[in-house]
Design a protein around this motif. Sequence first.
Motif, PDB file in Angstrom:
ATOM      1  N   LEU A  33       0.846  -1.199   0.000  1.00  0.00           N
ATOM      2  CA  LEU A  33       0.000   0.000   0.000  1.00  0.00           C
ATOM      3  C   LEU A  33       0.879   1.246   0.000  1.00  0.00           C
ATOM      4  CD1 LEU A  33      -2.354  -1.125   2.908  1.00  0.00           C
ATOM      5  CD2 LEU A  33      -2.984  -1.028   0.481  1.00  0.00           C
ATOM      6  N   THR A  34       0.445   2.276  -0.727  1.00  0.00           N
ATOM      7  CA  THR A  34       1.213   3.532  -0.691  1.00  0.00           C
ATOM      8  C   THR A  34       0.278   4.699  -0.392  1.00  0.00           C
ATOM      9  OG1 THR A  34       0.967   3.764  -3.083  1.00  0.00           O
ATOM     10  CG2 THR A  34       3.021   2.804  -2.328  1.00  0.00           C
ATOM     11  N   ALA A  35       0.853   5.743   0.186  1.00  0.00           N
ATOM     12  CA  ALA A  35       0.064   6.914   0.575  1.00  0.00           C
ATOM     13  C   ALA A  35      -0.207   7.779  -0.653  1.00  0.00           C
ATOM     14  CB  ALA A  35       0.829   7.722   1.613  1.00  0.00           C
ATOM     15  N   VAL A  88      -7.509  -9.003   6.311  1.00  0.00           N
ATOM     16  CA  VAL A  88      -8.346  -7.961   5.715  1.00  0.00           C
ATOM     17  C   VAL A  88      -8.894  -8.440   4.375  1.00  0.00           C
ATOM     18  CG1 VAL A  88      -7.070  -6.109   6.870  1.00  0.00           C
ATOM     19  CG2 VAL A  88      -6.404  -6.797   4.558  1.00  0.00           C
ATOM     20  N   THR A  89      -9.946  -7.768   3.911  1.00  0.00           N
ATOM     21  CA  THR A  89     -10.527  -8.135   2.615  1.00  0.00           C
ATOM     22  C   THR A  89     -10.407  -6.951   1.654  1.00  0.00           C
ATOM     23  OG1 THR A  89     -12.678  -7.482   3.468  1.00  0.00           O
ATOM     24  CG2 THR A  89     -12.177  -9.815   3.534  1.00  0.00           C
ATOM     25  N   ALA A  90     -10.373  -7.256   0.374  1.00  0.00           N
ATOM     26  CA  ALA A  90     -10.275  -6.218  -0.649  1.00  0.00           C
ATOM     27  C   ALA A  90     -11.408  -5.216  -0.448  1.00  0.00           C
ATOM     28  CB  ALA A  90     -10.347  -6.848  -2.036  1.00  0.00           C
ATOM     29  N   GLY A  91     -11.071  -3.930  -0.480  1.00  0.00           N
ATOM     30  CA  GLY A  91     -12.064  -2.879  -0.273  1.00  0.00           C
ATOM     31  C   GLY A  91     -12.081  -2.344   1.154  1.00  0.00           C
ATOM     32  N   GLN A  92     -11.507  -3.096   2.076  1.00  0.00           N
ATOM     33  CA  GLN A  92     -11.503  -2.668   3.478  1.00  0.00           C
ATOM     34  C   GLN A  92     -10.505  -1.524   3.684  1.00  0.00           C
ATOM     35  OE1 GLN A  92     -10.992  -6.004   6.133  1.00  0.00           O
ATOM     36  NE2 GLN A  92     -10.683  -4.703   7.947  1.00  0.00           N
ATOM     37  N   VAL A  93     -10.892  -0.543   4.515  1.00  0.00           N
ATOM     38  CA  VAL A  93      -9.973   0.561   4.825  1.00  0.00           C
ATOM     39  C   VAL A  93      -8.958   0.069   5.852  1.00  0.00           C
ATOM     40  CG1 VAL A  93      -9.764   2.877   5.820  1.00  0.00           C
ATOM     41  CG2 VAL A  93     -11.704   2.317   4.323  1.00  0.00           C
ATOM     42  N   VAL A  94      -7.676   0.133   5.497  1.00  0.00           N
ATOM     43  CA  VAL A  94      -6.649  -0.332   6.427  1.00  0.00           C
ATOM     44  C   VAL A  94      -5.756   0.799   6.940  1.00  0.00           C
ATOM     45  CG1 VAL A  94      -6.579  -2.717   5.621  1.00  0.00           C
ATOM     46  CG2 VAL A  94      -5.141  -1.040   4.510  1.00  0.00           C
ATOM     47  N   ALA A  95      -5.846   1.958   6.288  1.00  0.00           N
ATOM     48  CA  ALA A  95      -5.080   3.110   6.773  1.00  0.00           C
ATOM     49  C   ALA A  95      -5.876   4.377   6.479  1.00  0.00           C
ATOM     50  CB  ALA A  95      -3.719   3.184   6.083  1.00  0.00           C
ATOM     51  N   GLU A  96      -5.612   5.422   7.269  1.00  0.00           N
ATOM     52  CA  GLU A  96      -6.272   6.722   7.058  1.00  0.00           C
ATOM     53  C   GLU A  96      -5.201   7.802   7.152  1.00  0.00           C
ATOM     54  OE1 GLU A  96     -10.633   5.754   9.027  1.00  0.00           O
ATOM     55  OE2 GLU A  96      -8.961   6.268  10.344  1.00  0.00           O
ATOM     56  N   ILE A  97      -5.312   8.791   6.267  1.00  0.00           N
ATOM     57  CA  ILE A  97      -4.349   9.893   6.288  1.00  0.00           C
ATOM     58  C   ILE A  97      -5.113  11.194   6.516  1.00  0.00           C
ATOM     59  CG2 ILE A  97      -2.562  11.101   4.991  1.00  0.00           C
ATOM     60  CD1 ILE A  97      -2.171   8.454   3.429  1.00  0.00           C
ATOM     61  N   THR A  98      -4.759  11.854   7.606  1.00  0.00           N
ATOM     62  CA  THR A  98      -5.435  13.094   7.985  1.00  0.00           C
ATOM     63  C   THR A  98      -4.634  14.286   7.478  1.00  0.00           C
ATOM     64  OG1 THR A  98      -6.295  12.011   9.962  1.00  0.00           O
ATOM     65  CG2 THR A  98      -6.305  14.421   9.960  1.00  0.00           C
ATOM     66  N   THR A 156      -8.247  10.916   4.230  1.00  0.00           N
ATOM     67  CA  THR A 156      -8.171  10.100   3.007  1.00  0.00           C
ATOM     68  C   THR A 156      -8.050   8.633   3.412  1.00  0.00           C
ATOM     69  OG1 THR A 156      -7.039  11.894   1.864  1.00  0.00           O
ATOM     70  CG2 THR A 156      -6.879   9.691   0.866  1.00  0.00           C
ATOM     71  N   PRO A 157      -9.073   7.829   3.113  1.00  0.00           N
ATOM     72  CA  PRO A 157      -8.954   6.410   3.458  1.00  0.00           C
ATOM     73  C   PRO A 157      -8.093   5.675   2.426  1.00  0.00           C
ATOM     74  CG  PRO A 157     -11.101   6.855   2.478  1.00  0.00           C
ATOM     75  CD  PRO A 157     -10.352   8.149   2.473  1.00  0.00           C
ATOM     76  N   VAL A 158      -7.370   4.680   2.881  1.00  0.00           N
ATOM     77  CA  VAL A 158      -6.575   3.833   1.983  1.00  0.00           C
ATOM     78  C   VAL A 158      -7.117   2.409   2.104  1.00  0.00           C
ATOM     79  CG1 VAL A 158      -4.266   2.988   1.384  1.00  0.00           C
ATOM     80  CG2 VAL A 158      -4.559   5.300   2.329  1.00  0.00           C
ATOM     81  N   GLN A 159      -7.627   1.906   0.969  1.00  0.00           N
ATOM     82  CA  GLN A 159      -8.266   0.595   0.993  1.00  0.00           C
ATOM     83  C   GLN A 159      -7.330  -0.484   0.466  1.00  0.00           C
ATOM     84  OE1 GLN A 159     -11.368   2.123  -1.558  1.00  0.00           O
ATOM     85  NE2 GLN A 159     -12.928   1.546  -0.046  1.00  0.00           N
ATOM     86  N   ALA A 160      -7.497  -1.675   1.002  1.00  0.00           N
ATOM     87  CA  ALA A 160      -6.804  -2.839   0.450  1.00  0.00           C
ATOM     88  C   ALA A 160      -7.420  -3.160  -0.902  1.00  0.00           C
ATOM     89  CB  ALA A 160      -6.969  -4.024   1.393  1.00  0.00           C
ATOM     90  N   LYS A 191       4.579   7.285   0.374  1.00  0.00           N
ATOM     91  CA  LYS A 191       5.140   6.440   1.433  1.00  0.00           C
ATOM     92  C   LYS A 191       4.485   5.069   1.409  1.00  0.00           C
ATOM     93  CE  LYS A 191       5.780   6.200   6.462  1.00  0.00           C
ATOM     94  NZ  LYS A 191       7.238   6.139   6.446  1.00  0.00           N
ATOM     95  N   ARG A 192       5.270   4.046   1.663  1.00  0.00           N
ATOM     96  CA  ARG A 192       4.719   2.699   1.776  1.00  0.00           C
ATOM     97  C   ARG A 192       4.037   2.546   3.127  1.00  0.00           C
ATOM     98  NH1 ARG A 192       7.168  -1.805  -1.486  1.00  0.00           N
ATOM     99  NH2 ARG A 192       8.053  -0.768  -3.297  1.00  0.00           N
ATOM    100  N   LEU A 193       2.784   2.143   3.089  1.00  0.00           N
ATOM    101  CA  LEU A 193       1.966   2.123   4.309  1.00  0.00           C
ATOM    102  C   LEU A 193       1.779   0.740   4.895  1.00  0.00           C
ATOM    103  CD1 LEU A 193      -0.913   4.550   3.290  1.00  0.00           C
ATOM    104  CD2 LEU A 193       1.273   5.064   4.363  1.00  0.00           C
ATOM    105  N   GLY A 194       2.171  -0.287   4.166  1.00  0.00           N
ATOM    106  CA  GLY A 194       1.979  -1.615   4.726  1.00  0.00           C
ATOM    107  C   GLY A 194       1.875  -2.654   3.633  1.00  0.00           C
ATOM    108  N   LYS A 195       1.858  -3.918   4.066  1.00  0.00           N
ATOM    109  CA  LYS A 195       1.872  -5.037   3.123  1.00  0.00           C
ATOM    110  C   LYS A 195       0.793  -6.046   3.476  1.00  0.00           C
ATOM    111  CE  LYS A 195       6.764  -4.684   3.678  1.00  0.00           C
ATOM    112  NZ  LYS A 195       8.031  -5.381   3.922  1.00  0.00           N
ATOM    113  N   ILE A 196       0.148  -6.546   2.441  1.00  0.00           N
ATOM    114  CA  ILE A 196      -0.922  -7.536   2.608  1.00  0.00           C
ATOM    115  C   ILE A 196      -0.545  -8.789   1.808  1.00  0.00           C
ATOM    116  CG2 ILE A 196      -3.371  -8.028   2.214  1.00  0.00           C
ATOM    117  CD1 ILE A 196      -3.776  -4.922   2.307  1.00  0.00           C
ATOM    118  N   ALA A 197      -0.583  -9.935   2.485  1.00  0.00           N
ATOM    119  CA  ALA A 197      -0.152 -11.193   1.853  1.00  0.00           C
ATOM    120  C   ALA A 197      -1.285 -11.784   1.023  1.00  0.00           C
ATOM    121  CB  ALA A 197       0.320 -12.185   2.912  1.00  0.00           C
ATOM    122  N   GLY A 198      -1.460 -11.281  -0.204  1.00  0.00           N
ATOM    123  CA  GLY A 198      -2.468 -11.825  -1.102  1.00  0.00           C
ATOM    124  C   GLY A 198      -2.009 -13.148  -1.701  1.00  0.00           C
TER     125      GLY A 198
END
Length: 370
Positions: free
Chosen positions: A292-294, A310-320, A328-332, A351-358
């Motif tokens: 994920l990137t910001a 998490v599932t595709a479409g789910q908000v996993v990060a938020e940027i204020t 700004t929500p960041v969805q998987a 910025k890289r915000l995290g990783k999801i093991a698809g």
Amino acid sequence: MHRHRFNFAGRGAGTKHSVTAFTFGDPDARPHVHIQGGLHADEGPGMMVARLLADLLAVAEKDGRMIGTLTVVPFANSLGLGQILHGDHAGRFDFYDGRNFNRDYPDLAERVAARVAHDLTLDEAANRALIRTALSAALQDHEPVGPVETLRHHLMGCAMQADVVLDLHCDGEAAMHLYTQPAAWPTFAPLAALTGCRAALLAEVSGGNPFDEAVSGPWTALSARFPDHPIPLGCISTTLELRGRSDVCRDMGMRDAQAIMDYLIWLGALTGSVDLPDAACAPTPLAGSEALTAPVAGLLSYPVPVGTQVTAGQVVAEITDLDTGTVTPVQATTSGVFYARPATRIAEAGKRLGKIAGSVPFRDGALLSP
Ligand SMILES: [Zn+2]
């Protein structure tokens, strides 16, 4: 226990560094397992676990439990340990040229292929011995220049003759996870189960030639290059990510070290018996791991804990946004375990915000973070 201190010149004139390796058991015994921590010198959990393992192995050796041989390097990067800028420790990139300490290891496959091409036989064990000798010679062919190359050269020399290599790292904040090659997965699945890995990311080649792939890669490359000759996986390796940077704790470190001791029993390097727990994850392709990137800069927060499925479409990060307060929500875009994210909470755009093991591969090229 044998303690070997390797001394080498630092970058600055008149400066010196050292790296200590502990060897347990008969140095000629098999399996040989090499374990190191702190190649990224700002990652404490691996150094804690490697340090505790050295203590546990010293007791195991006194108790006559060694079958194989173990080499343990508790702090593999003393250069990086010294990189402290204005009170903040930065041990991932070399201050000198910005290069990642865990990239650009020498790829010895070509040089070894040239050395062994005419001497390979139909005897797998003989081919393994031949390639091991050629690997050492190929490494010695090349005289390293400067402290980082000298360190890379030394660590390769320590690990390359091992059957199994564990390179202990961590992420910013993370659930336990590991990286390895698909062919090595059957040997590392028990390690993943024992350490409670929530993700196991498989790639034939991740790009950038990190340490783990530099020691194991030549074997798969040679096997593909000489299909008419039986060539085993003479060295397999994994990068085990021991959660996040602040997860340095003697109790947790001791549980991890005990899990690795159990794994050493499973490998046949130590006497004893072990019951494997159920796996906490199935392996997934590294090419299916979403980074994920910001999209914008701002204050970063996470509505879900690291390690969440998490599932595709789910908000996993938020940027204020600092100026307007807009969120700004960041969805998987991938479903899987949200296994790693940075430790910082102020994001720049990109910025890289995290990783999801698809589980479905969708990336190619360089698969690792810089
Ligand atoms: Zn690392």
